[in-house]
Design an enzyme around this catalytic site. Structure first.
Site, PDB file in Angstrom:
ATOM      1  N   TYR A 156       3.038   8.715   1.052  1.00  0.00           N
ATOM      2  CA  TYR A 156       1.771   8.063   1.410  1.00  0.00           C
ATOM      3  C   TYR A 156       1.803   7.636   2.880  1.00  0.00           C
ATOM      4  O   TYR A 156       0.858   7.892   3.637  1.00  0.00           O
ATOM      5  CB  TYR A 156       1.569   6.857   0.491  1.00  0.00           C
ATOM      6  CG  TYR A 156       0.265   6.106   0.689  1.00  0.00           C
ATOM      7  CD1 TYR A 156      -0.930   6.600   0.156  1.00  0.00           C
ATOM      8  CD2 TYR A 156       0.222   4.901   1.390  1.00  0.00           C
ATOM      9  CE1 TYR A 156      -2.121   5.917   0.332  1.00  0.00           C
ATOM     10  CE2 TYR A 156      -0.972   4.212   1.564  1.00  0.00           C
ATOM     11  CZ  TYR A 156      -2.138   4.719   1.026  1.00  0.00           C
ATOM     12  OH  TYR A 156      -3.321   4.040   1.202  1.00  0.00           O
ATOM     13  N   LYS A 160      -0.540   8.960   5.985  1.00  0.00           N
ATOM     14  CA  LYS A 160      -1.414   8.026   6.707  1.00  0.00           C
ATOM     15  C   LYS A 160      -1.039   7.943   8.194  1.00  0.00           C
ATOM     16  O   LYS A 160      -1.900   7.722   9.046  1.00  0.00           O
ATOM     17  CB  LYS A 160      -1.358   6.637   6.050  1.00  0.00           C
ATOM     18  CG  LYS A 160      -1.948   6.610   4.628  1.00  0.00           C
ATOM     19  CD  LYS A 160      -3.407   6.995   4.629  1.00  0.00           C
ATOM     20  CE  LYS A 160      -4.059   6.864   3.267  1.00  0.00           C
ATOM     21  NZ  LYS A 160      -5.487   7.262   3.284  1.00  0.00           N
TER      22      LYS A 160
END
Ligand code: NAP
Length: 248
Positions: A156, A160
């Site tokens: 993640y 990002k």
């Protein structure tokens, strides 16, 4: 004063959470709203009706953000229906949290596809109508986890962080066409994605948040409104952290 009167905004992943709040905020400010979802058919229909009742044009599209061809089809459909795309919010995203020792290649790919490739997919498509109009605002939803990292969220966080590098590059490529591209990096916001952060677990995090609370979806929607509107007309290539002070 309405800040987005008659603008056309395309928002991905707006059937729930942050995307839904952005759709409502933009509609309050007079924008016509095209939005996407993956599987929440009923929620999308309800949002479509809610936005239409606010006096703007609204349409939900079932479209997988990670699919390049689907993004091409989506942008074409939206331009056909709405005439143009003035604002694009690449908001759709997922988390598949796991320590690296247990993180599978499938989980890694799933997160990259939904969170990072999705931003490439749609940004590439919305550039065309924006270049034609010589104006546009693209907002990509990152996370403070992409800035700070977080144990158990390597995929993640990488996706990002990738969004930030991508956005800064695109801002340089298309600034001369008066198209702005910025990132919002939310801290922890109360949505389905953070539903597990309750009670003692939440209290632990509050200690790291100078403002002492999780964010509300409206906090992020307000930042998106600022960047989407002419209020942000001299801002591009920037990361706006909306995190109660978690990153400084
Ligand atoms: P959420 O409540 O889980 O909602 C996710 C939304 O994205 C839903 O509308 C979902 O559609 C849609 N979606 C997921 N995968 C998709 C795909 N492949 N194609 C199209 N739509 C897809 O999430 P959220 O908390 O609002 O998060 C929104 C964004 O903010 C994400 O990018 C997230 O990473 C970022 N963010 C969230 C937080 C937080 O604390 N909540 C913090 C930092 C950053 P369906 O309803 O159809 O599944």
């Amino acid at each position: 004063m309405k800040l987005l009167e008659n603008k056309v905004a395309l928002i991905t992943g707006a059937s729930r959470g942050i995307g839904e709040a952005i759709a409502q905020k933009f509609a309050e400010h007079g924008a016509n709203i095209a939005f996407t979802y993956l599987s929440s058919e009923e929620k999308a229909k309800a949002l479509e009706e809610k936005l239409a009742a606010m006096g703007v044009k609204a349409k939900g599209y079932k479209s997988d953000a990670g699919d390049f061809k689907a993004a091409e089809q989506l942008a074409n459909d939206v331009v056909k229906e709405f005439g143009t795309i003035d604002i694009c919010v690449n908001n759709a995203g997922i988390s598949r949290d796991n320590l690296l020792l247990r993180l599978t290649p499938e989980q890694w790919d799933e997160v990259m596809q939904a969170n990072l490739k999705s931003v490439y997919n749609l940004t590439k498509q919305v550039m065309r109508p924006m270049m034609k109009a010589r104006s546009g605002s693209i907002i990509n939803m990152s996370s403070i986890v992409g800035i700070k990292g977080n144990a158990g969220q390597s995929a993640y966080a990488a996706s990002k962080a990738g969004i930030i590098g991508f956005t800064k590059s695109i801002a340089q490529e298309i600034g001369s066409r008066n198209i702005r591209c910025n990132v919002i990096a939310p801290g922890f916001v109360e949505t389905d994605m953070t539903h597990y952060l309750k009670g003692d677990e939440a209290e632990k995090w509050f200690k790291d948040i100078p403002l002492g609370r999780f964010g509300k979806t409206e906090d992020i929607a307000n930042a998106a409104l600022f960047l989407a509107s002419d209020m942000g007309s001299y801002i591009t290539g920037q990361v706006l952290s909306v995190c109660g002070g978690m990153t400084q």
